[in-house]
Scaffold this motif. Structure first.
Motif, PDB file in Angstrom:
ATOM      1  N   GLN A  19       0.814  -1.211   0.000  1.00 35.83           N
ATOM      2  CA  GLN A  19       0.000   0.000   0.000  1.00 35.83           C
ATOM      3  C   GLN A  19       0.853   1.268   0.000  1.00 35.83           C
ATOM      4  N   ARG A  20       2.135   1.136   0.221  1.00 35.97           N
ATOM      5  CA  ARG A  20       3.017   2.301   0.172  1.00 35.97           C
ATOM      6  C   ARG A  20       3.157   2.794  -1.263  1.00 35.97           C
ATOM      7  N   SER A  21       3.547   4.045  -1.402  1.00 40.36           N
ATOM      8  CA  SER A  21       3.778   4.585  -2.742  1.00 40.36           C
ATOM      9  C   SER A  21       5.034   3.958  -3.341  1.00 40.36           C
ATOM     10  N   ARG A  22       5.148   4.029  -4.636  1.00 36.42           N
ATOM     11  CA  ARG A  22       6.327   3.487  -5.316  1.00 36.42           C
ATOM     12  C   ARG A  22       7.596   4.183  -4.829  1.00 36.42           C
ATOM     13  N   SER A  23       7.509   5.476  -4.573  1.00 39.23           N
ATOM     14  CA  SER A  23       8.667   6.209  -4.076  1.00 39.23           C
ATOM     15  C   SER A  23       9.113   5.688  -2.710  1.00 39.23           C
ATOM     16  N   GLU A  24       8.165   5.423  -1.827  1.00 36.25           N
ATOM     17  CA  GLU A  24       8.518   4.928  -0.494  1.00 36.25           C
ATOM     18  C   GLU A  24       9.155   3.551  -0.569  1.00 36.25           C
ATOM     19  N   ARG A  25       8.618   2.695  -1.431  1.00 34.54           N
ATOM     20  CA  ARG A  25       9.195   1.352  -1.564  1.00 34.54           C
ATOM     21  C   ARG A  25      10.617   1.428  -2.125  1.00 34.54           C
ATOM     22  N   LEU A  26      10.822   2.291  -3.131  1.00 35.78           N
ATOM     23  CA  LEU A  26      12.149   2.388  -3.731  1.00 35.78           C
ATOM     24  C   LEU A  26      13.177   2.960  -2.753  1.00 35.78           C
ATOM     25  N   GLN A  27      12.765   3.840  -1.876  1.00 38.51           N
ATOM     26  CA  GLN A  27      13.706   4.362  -0.886  1.00 38.51           C
ATOM     27  C   GLN A  27      14.233   3.237  -0.003  1.00 38.51           C
ATOM     28  N   ASP A 467       5.969   7.527 -13.571  1.00 40.37           N
ATOM     29  CA  ASP A 467       4.981   8.324 -12.856  1.00 40.37           C
ATOM     30  C   ASP A 467       4.218   9.241 -13.802  1.00 40.37           C
ATOM     31  N   ARG A 468       4.896   9.699 -14.841  1.00 41.29           N
ATOM     32  CA  ARG A 468       4.238  10.549 -15.831  1.00 41.29           C
ATOM     33  C   ARG A 468       3.103   9.794 -16.527  1.00 41.29           C
ATOM     34  N   VAL A 469       3.304   8.504 -16.755  1.00 39.84           N
ATOM     35  CA  VAL A 469       2.309   7.690 -17.449  1.00 39.84           C
ATOM     36  C   VAL A 469       1.264   7.147 -16.478  1.00 39.84           C
ATOM     37  N   ALA A 557      21.268  14.504 -11.139  1.00 42.77           N
ATOM     38  CA  ALA A 557      21.000  15.323  -9.954  1.00 42.77           C
ATOM     39  C   ALA A 557      20.009  14.650  -8.998  1.00 42.77           C
ATOM     40  N   ARG A 558      19.453  13.516  -9.382  1.00 42.45           N
ATOM     41  CA  ARG A 558      18.348  12.925  -8.637  1.00 42.45           C
ATOM     42  C   ARG A 558      18.761  11.697  -7.839  1.00 42.45           C
ATOM     43  N   GLN A 559      17.922  11.387  -6.853  1.00 41.49           N
ATOM     44  CA  GLN A 559      18.069  10.174  -6.073  1.00 41.49           C
ATOM     45  C   GLN A 559      17.321   9.032  -6.782  1.00 41.49           C
ATOM     46  N   PRO A 560      17.593   7.792  -6.405  1.00 41.37           N
ATOM     47  CA  PRO A 560      16.977   6.663  -7.120  1.00 41.37           C
ATOM     48  C   PRO A 560      15.545   6.361  -6.693  1.00 41.37           C
ATOM     49  N   TRP A 561      14.796   7.396  -6.387  1.00 40.84           N
ATOM     50  CA  TRP A 561      13.374   7.233  -6.111  1.00 40.84           C
ATOM     51  C   TRP A 561      12.656   8.473  -6.632  1.00 40.84           C
TER      52      TRP A 561
END
Length: 604
Positions: A19-27, A467-469, A557-561
């Motif tokens: 149920q977590r967001s994809r960003s939270e899981r990837l972190q 996420d854009r899609v 410049a970004r993190q992997p999430w």
């Protein structure tokens, strides 16, 4: 069983995890990657060790069976004979095209069975991907026929035929058992070429840019053969070095070192990153190692090929390159090109040790250059400038983080339909995991594939483009294109031209998805003269929706999430009419009655 138990993040409640967001899981998953890589069970590495034993044992068996060679116990007296290297080339091609080499086993999400290839390419009705269906006669279509199966059998039998031949060519300078009659490899050369025009997958899996090309060298005099083999090796090293002239390779080094089984100390692995756990971009350490690797692949082969004379400096350079490849081998890199590195190590001793005094300046037949240079120079140059036109394998743009990639997004019902309709050699990797482990373990292991992708520079772009899609739609199942290729066409090795819109169209022909059921994001490799990468978004039913570019600087410049969802910066965006309609629909409130959420084992 401890040997089968992976090392995974501490996630006690898998339902809450899903149920977590994809960003939270990837972190969670990417931070876990820093210390543990895939967290593969011990038995996984035993599998790859066994595979190396089979590769070396098979080579010794075929060579030792050659009349006039002698037994395995006499290897010191015959290892440097010309026919030995010839048969090693043929054996390695056969080993790869069967599916035992690159792209096999658990580290490529092949759990059971551990290979595809031969289990898939002998089955009529499966998917084939012709490279130029509109330009080459008799290659249209995406369905494997009896003719394709027959050609594949000719490749297998042609290689076996060559391996069983005696050294019938007594040539000055080729001591002992002589050389193979070059006519023995003609069936193999022709069958693989014709088959490759009908299915590029098999030609790439055979590593045609190296082993198939090397078969043509058999037609030259023995001294020129040595020069030809040296030039092939030089092109492979220089091609790999050129592919590293970018900002992507430090990410590869960091990711590879995190997954290296021989590096047991977390402190060493964390040195690869700027500020664990907050900043997972590469530190100065992998950047330095990346530059050292590039310089090594340029400088040392240059000396060996053009200036080595078999003396002490030649042997110093040779041993240095052996250690270089042993290091790569020890990290168990993704795609697991382990046998490839063993081939390089033997080639170093054979070409530059045993025959180090034979230099390229002694070339007798200039036609050898006419045969080799188009593949060794022209294709790599074109592939670096136009990566969309040439596979990264014949372009010799190897494991440097700058490949074409893709992400596939499914509705759960569409994923189930694909698994039901397609003829494949195995189940989807997530289903294989679900049979081997409980739901929690299967879900987390599947998620580690996405974390591996996210740790690379191009993974940052995929985070934003997915996420854009898909937005925050919980029904969408995101699967890396590598896993789809392994499932749908029997082989994968980092080549996203095998899981781009061509594969999507082939699957759509069989499954008939509705609009929105399946969408993919394809990200092309970076051309050497540009600082951006081209992407495309396709829908299985609607076709091309959007094209645009992402800049390498913004990826770095970004993190992997993902952090900004649909606001990820894209440039030069062009939407088709179908794309305008599709994205307008996606922006509207979620319609009722959409598919149920995915099962834990199926969601990455």
């Amino acid at each position: 069983m401890a040997l089968l138990k992976p090392t995974l993040p501490d996630v006690p409640d898998i339902t809450e995890w899903q149920q977590r967001s994809r960003s939270e899981r990837l972190q969670v998953l990417t931070r876990h990657w820093v210390d543990h890589g895939f967290g593969s069970p011990v038995l996984v590495y035993s599998f790859y060790l066994l595979k190396l034993v089979i590769y070396v044992g098979g080579a010794l068996t075929f060579v030792a069976a050659t009349p006039g060679i002698g037994g395995v116990g006499d290897i010191a007296s015959w290892w440097d004979q010309g026919i030995v290297y010839q048969k090693l080339i043929v054996w390695t091609l056969l080993y790869e095209v069967i599916g035992l080499g690159c792209g096999s086993g658990p580290l490529t999400s092949r759990f059971f069975p551990p290979i595809g290839s031969i289990l898939y390419w002998l089955r009529p009705g499966t998917i084939r991907l012709p490279p130029w269906p509109t330009r080459v006669p008799l290659t249209k279509g995406s369905r494997r026929t009896i003719v394709d199966v027959a050609l594949y059998l000719v490749v297998l039998l042609g290689a076996m035929y060559a391996l069983l031949q005696p050294g019938g060519m007594a040539v000055a300078g080729a001591e002992g058992a002589g050389l193979l009659d070059p006519l023995t490899v003609v069936p193999l050369i022709v069958a693989l070429a014709v088959l490759g025009l009908r299915d590029k997958t098999i030609f790439l899996a055979a590593r045609g840019e190296q082993y198939w090309l090397s078969l043509f060298i058999f037609f030259f005099a023995y001294g020129d053969q040595l020069i030809g083999f040296k030039l092939v090796m030089l092109a492979l090293w220089w091609g790999a070095a050129t592919s590293k002239l970018n900002h992507h390779f430090p990410y590869v080094v960091a990711v590879m070192m995190s997954n290296a089984p021989l590096i047991r100390f977390r402190a060493i692995k964390r040195l690869m990153y700027r500020d664990y756990p907050k900043d997972l971009r590469p530190s100065w350490v992998p950047t330095m190692l990346a530059h050292l690797g590039t310089a090594t692949e340029y400088g040392v082969p240059l000396f060996l090929v053009f200036f080595g004379d078999g003396g002490i400096l030649t042997w110093v350079a040779l041993i240095y390159m052996v250690l270089f490849h042993l290091h790569i081998l020890s990290t168990i890199p993704m795609g697991v090109p382990l046998e490839w590195n063993v081939f390089f190590i033997f080639s170093l001793f054979y070409l530059f040790g045993a025959h180090g005094t034979h230099t390229v300046w002694q070339l007798q037949n200039p036609w050898l250059l006419a045969v080799l240079l188009p593949s060794l120079v022209v294709l790599p140059l074109l592939g670096n400038v136009r990566p969309d036109l040439v596979s990264f394998l014949p372009a010799m743009r190897y494991y440097a983080g700058n490949w074409a990639t893709s992400s596939w997004m499914f509705r759960p019902a569409a994923l189930a339909r694909m698994a039901e309709v397609l003829t494949t050699s195995c189940a989807l990797p997530t289903e294989q995991l679900a049979r081997l482990y409980d739901a929690r373990t299967a879900a987390l292991m599947a998620g580690k594939v996405q974390s591996w992708r996210a740790m690379h520079s191009h993974g940052r772009a995929h985070n934003g483009l997915v996420d854009r899609v898909a937005g925050d739609d919980p029904d969408v199942i995101v699967i890396d294109g590598e896993l789809i290729a392994g499932f749908a066409i029997g082989w994968n090795f980092g080549e996203a031209h095998l899981h781009d819109d061509q594969l999507l169209r082939a699957i759509q022909e069989r499954c008939g998805f509705l609009p929105g059921d399946v969408r993919i994001v394809t990200l092309e490799g970076q051309p050497i003269q540009r600082q951006d990468q081209h992407y495309e978004i396709h829908d299985a039913a609607l076709g091309l929706l959007e094209t645009g570019t992402v800049t390498v600087a913004e990826m770095r410049a970004r993190q992997p999430w993902p952090t900004d969802g649909r606001n990820y910066p894209v440039h030069d965006v062009h939407r088709t009419e179908a794309g305008n309609t599709a994205f307008a629909a996606a922006a509207s409130p979620k319609r009722p009655g959409t598919s149920a959420g995915a099962t834990p084992a199926a969601t990455s």
